[in-house]
Design a protein around this motif. Structure first.
Motif, PDB file in Angstrom:
ATOM      1  N   CYS A  90      46.736  31.151  34.652  1.00 10.76           N
ATOM      2  CA  CYS A  90      46.907  32.584  34.905  1.00 10.76           C
ATOM      3  C   CYS A  90      47.681  32.855  36.178  1.00 10.76           C
ATOM      4  O   CYS A  90      48.297  33.896  36.334  1.00 10.76           O
ATOM      5  CB  CYS A  90      45.545  33.279  34.948  1.00 10.76           C
ATOM      6  SG  CYS A  90      44.634  33.028  36.495  1.00 10.76           S
ATOM      7  N   GLY A  91      47.660  31.883  37.113  1.00  9.94           N
ATOM      8  CA  GLY A  91      48.407  32.050  38.359  1.00  9.94           C
ATOM      9  C   GLY A  91      47.683  32.905  39.386  1.00  9.94           C
ATOM     10  O   GLY A  91      48.172  33.055  40.508  1.00  9.94           O
ATOM     11  N   CYS A  93      43.801  33.252  39.551  1.00  9.06           N
ATOM     12  CA  CYS A  93      42.373  33.014  39.811  1.00  9.06           C
ATOM     13  C   CYS A  93      42.204  32.151  41.069  1.00  9.06           C
ATOM     14  O   CYS A  93      43.178  31.669  41.650  1.00  9.06           O
ATOM     15  CB  CYS A  93      41.722  32.337  38.603  1.00  9.06           C
ATOM     16  SG  CYS A  93      42.194  30.620  38.395  1.00  9.06           S
ATOM     17  N   CYS A  96      43.906  28.731  40.602  1.00  7.94           N
ATOM     18  CA  CYS A  96      45.367  28.839  40.541  1.00  7.94           C
ATOM     19  C   CYS A  96      45.939  29.109  41.923  1.00  7.94           C
ATOM     20  O   CYS A  96      46.974  28.557  42.296  1.00  7.94           O
ATOM     21  CB  CYS A  96      45.791  29.934  39.564  1.00  7.94           C
ATOM     22  SG  CYS A  96      45.691  29.397  37.838  1.00  7.94           S
ATOM     23  N   CYS A 104      42.354  26.347  35.927  1.00  5.65           N
ATOM     24  CA  CYS A 104      42.454  27.808  35.807  1.00  5.65           C
ATOM     25  C   CYS A 104      41.197  28.375  35.147  1.00  5.65           C
ATOM     26  O   CYS A 104      40.751  27.904  34.108  1.00  5.65           O
ATOM     27  CB  CYS A 104      43.687  28.172  34.995  1.00  5.65           C
ATOM     28  SG  CYS A 104      43.778  29.932  34.629  1.00  5.65           S
ATOM     29  N   LEU A 105      40.640  29.391  35.784  1.00  6.76           N
ATOM     30  CA  LEU A 105      39.383  29.970  35.292  1.00  6.76           C
ATOM     31  C   LEU A 105      39.592  30.863  34.074  1.00  6.76           C
ATOM     32  O   LEU A 105      38.631  31.229  33.398  1.00  6.76           O
ATOM     33  CB  LEU A 105      38.701  30.760  36.420  1.00  6.76           C
ATOM     34  CG  LEU A 105      38.228  29.887  37.590  1.00  6.76           C
ATOM     35  CD1 LEU A 105      37.846  30.751  38.788  1.00  6.76           C
ATOM     36  CD2 LEU A 105      37.060  29.011  37.175  1.00  6.76           C
TER      37      LEU A 105
HETATM   38 ZN    ZN Z   1      44.023  30.719  36.859  1.00 11.18          ZN
END
Ligand code: ZN
Ligand code: NAD
Length: 351
Positions: A90-91, A93, A96, A104-105
């Motif tokens: 997602c970039g 969280c 990230c 990544c969560l």
């Molecule tokens: Zn993430």
């Protein structure tokens, strides 16, 4: 569309499946122009990766052209040529933001790889693929960088660099040993050279792979099958041991080889995926002041590696040994899975 569908251990088929479609605003659909096969795909087919479910599409490396984007995609547009990262993220969280994209969560998964994030999305050995979080999971390919080079940035080059070279803190003047000269080990050899080591010693059982290692920048090679392989490595370090030993096989023996050849105060960077526990002689490592690292590729370094490819400082296309049309994927798997005879390193599949 056509795609390579996993039907349980030992079974796969190139068959008709539904076209992927945008499911979330941050998705993109990518038409695959070039994909390739990874050793991990062979593990999945053997049934060693039980989290990959039957009915899903294999493949986690690819370069393609965007054919659709969701309303929330900001940095990419239809027509862009992109690298598909083997990790989607997602970039935004907590993980990230720390560059740990493989944790990544948002839990959207990695294309064709159930084991990374637990949640399998369909992979790149297909005519098209849906990529979640397109803005952070796809990388625009600059003009002048060919598919055969760009596709090596989906997985093998960031893996060799991040988990081997960067974790191992390869530094100018170091003597580096890379144990295992498959695609990932060769990626570690190639990216070690960027740090200015004094020697890079490749260690493998396969004479052809050792020849390849010299082509990828190794200064020395040692046949792991030679009874005196250890003395040969030590002779190249004035008897001290190597500064950094990179394990790129994934079996207990090669892990132990690394802990033996590392010098006091040196680093062992484990890259291999170990299906079985290794012997961890913690007491010896403690006495030797050895730093041991391991990890899962994040692909956070793909943009940096891509700049080096663009500037002709990383000959990424050198891994490609064979090319087939996508619908000849069965033949491609045959060639790749008999690498000792076919001398395959990376087998490309193109549209
Ligand atoms: Zn993430
Ligand atoms: P590969 O099987 O193509 O290559 C392994 C090489 O090791 C071969 O050249 C083989 O001849 C050599 N080898 C086997 N036994 C040996 C021994 N006893 N001594 C010396 N050499 C020996 O594998 P690959 O695709 O290059 O991947 C290497 C490892 O990296 C695998 O375990 C893979 O799962 C792992 N990997 C890790 C990550 C990560 O995120 N950490 C990502 C991708 C791949």
């Amino acid at each position: 569309m056509k795609a390579l569908v996993f039907h349980g251990p030992g079974s796969k088929a190139w068959e008709d499946v539904a076209d992927p479609r945008i499911q979330r605003p941050t998705d993109a659909i990518v038409r695959i122009d070039t994909t390739t096969i990874c050793g991990t795909d062979l593990h999945i087919l053997k049934g060693d990766v039980p989290t990959v479910q039957e009915g899903r599409v294999l493949g986690h490396e690819g370069v393609g052209t965007i054919t659709a984007v969701g309303a929330g995609v900001q940095r990419l547009a239809v027509g862009d040529r992109v690298i598909v990262s083997c990790i989607t993220a997602c970039g935004m969280c907590e993980y990230c933001r720390r560059g740990l994209f493989s944790h990544c969560l948002a839990d959207e998964g990695a294309p064709g790889l159930g084991w990374v994030l637990g949640h399998l999305i369909d992979g790149t050995q297909a005519e098209q693929v849906r990529i979640p979080f397109a803005d952070s999971s796809l990388h625009k390919v600059p003009e002048g960088v060919e598919d055969a080079a760009a596709v090596m940035l989906s997985d093998i080059l960031p893996t060799g660099f991040e988990i081997g070279v960067r974790n191992g803190r390869v530094s100018p003047g170091d003597v580096v040993a890379v144990v295992g000269a498959g695609p990932v080990g060769l990626a570690a050899v190639m990216t070690s050279v960027l740090a200015g080591p004094s020697r890079v010693i490749a260690v493998d059982l396969d004479a052809h792979r050792l020849d390849q290692a010299l082509r990828f920048g190794a200064s020395d090679v040692v046949d792991a099958g030679d009874p005196d392989w250890y003395d040969q490595v030590m002779a190249r370090t004035d008897g001290l041991g190597v500064d950094v030993a990179i394990e790129a096989v994934g079996v207990p023996d090669t892990f132990t080889m690394c802990t033996r050849i590392v010098r006091p105060g040196g680093h062992v960077a484990n890259v291999g995926v170990h299906g079985r526990p290794v012997e961890l002689a913690l007491q010896e490592l403690w006495i030797k002041d050895v730093t041991l690292t391991t990890g899962l590729v994040s692909t956070s370094t793909t943009p940096m590696l891509l700049r080096l490819v663009e500037q002709h400082k990383l000959a990424a296309a050198a891994f490609a040994t064979h090319t087939f049309a996508l619908d000849h994927i069965d033949e491609a798997y045959e060639v790749f899975s008999h690498a000792a005879e076919t001398k395959a390193l990376k087998v490309l599949l193109t549209r």
